[in-house]
Design a protein around this motif. Structure first.
Motif, short mmCIF file in Angstrom:
data_model
loop_
_atom_site.label_atom_id
_atom_site.label_comp_id
_atom_site.label_asym_id
_atom_site.label_seq_id
_atom_site.Cartn_x
_atom_site.Cartn_y
_atom_site.Cartn_z
N GLY A 108 12.24 2.04 6.03
CA GLY A 108 12.48 0.70 5.38
C GLY A 108 11.06 -0.10 5.46
N PRO A 109 11.35 -1.31 5.16
CA PRO A 109 12.60 -2.05 4.89
C PRO A 109 13.34 -1.68 3.35
N PHE A 110 14.33 -2.05 3.23
CA PHE A 110 15.31 -1.52 2.04
C PHE A 110 15.48 -2.93 1.15
N ALA A 166 13.35 1.66 -1.75
CA ALA A 166 12.33 1.38 -0.73
C ALA A 166 11.21 1.71 -0.98
N PRO A 180 19.59 -0.36 4.99
CA PRO A 180 20.21 -0.56 3.69
C PRO A 180 21.53 -1.53 4.09
#
Length: 204
Positions: free
Chosen positions: A14-16, A79, A105
């Motif tokens: 991630g981040p997502f 991502a 997520p």
């Protein structure tokens, strides 16, 4: 639902960005409506720190939006420069669109709704074969077709039985019975295969 199907999403780094688009009654300008709704969500994600490559990936995925997708709702996860998940999302009308930029997520809403959906197998059969349809029924929408197969029985010969009792007619009658049984077995075998290969989802 089978949570293992989401494993590949959580295995990514991630981040997502997680985007929810609620179901709405589609108009003739469905693509334009989705574009306007996405623009507002994109601004939110940008302010939250999502990079342009992630936002562009989602925008590209939404570029082919149709009325059907609007009517069903949609959830996407991205991502980096890749969209990792793009699925229909059944939710109560009026829930609204939403977007998140987080280390993981945000799929809680999607999982809860999916867990309340039910898979069904619809079979329309006649003497020669069948149409086998896989549907998903959700809490807020009617059946959604997932897949359809046409099964043609392998029985040879006619399936119609003569009405008279002559010897030749009796032989035709027996052949027709044999063909009907063969075709019925083929349909049942196909249904069993579909059921075994699918992942039925029951109420959570």
């Amino acid at each position: 639902m089978e949570l293992v199907t989401l494993r590949h999403v959580y295995e990514q780094e991630g981040p997502f960005a997680t985007v929810y688009l609620e179901a709405r009654v589609p108009g003739e300008d469905a693509s334009k409506q989705v574009e306007l709704r996405w623009r507002a969500l994109r601004d939110r994600l940008h302010v939250a720190g999502a990079p342009a490559e992630t936002l562009d990936a989602i925008e590209s995925e939404l570029g082919e939006a149709t009325g059907h997708e609007q009517a069903c709702g949609r959830v996407l996860v991205a991502a980096g420069s890749a969209v990792l998940l793009d699925e229909e999302w059944d939710v109560e009308p009026g829930t609204g669109d939403d977007a998140f930029w987080d280390p993981l997520p945000q799929l809680g809403s999607y999982v809860r709704e999916a867990a309340r959906s039910v898979s069904e197998l619809v079979v329309i059969a006649d003497q020669e074969g069948a149409q086998v349809r896989q549907d998903v029924v959700t809490e807020h929408h009617g059946p959604r077709e997932v897949d359809t197969d046409v099964v043609e029985g392998s029985g040879h010969g006619g399936v119609h039985k003569p009405r008279h009792g002559a010897l030749s007619h009796k032989r035709i009658h027996r052949r027709a019975e044999k063909t009907l049984r063969r075709n019925a077995k083929d349909v049942v075998a196909h249904m069993n295969g579909v059921a075994a290969n699918s992942c039925p989802r029951g109420p959570g």
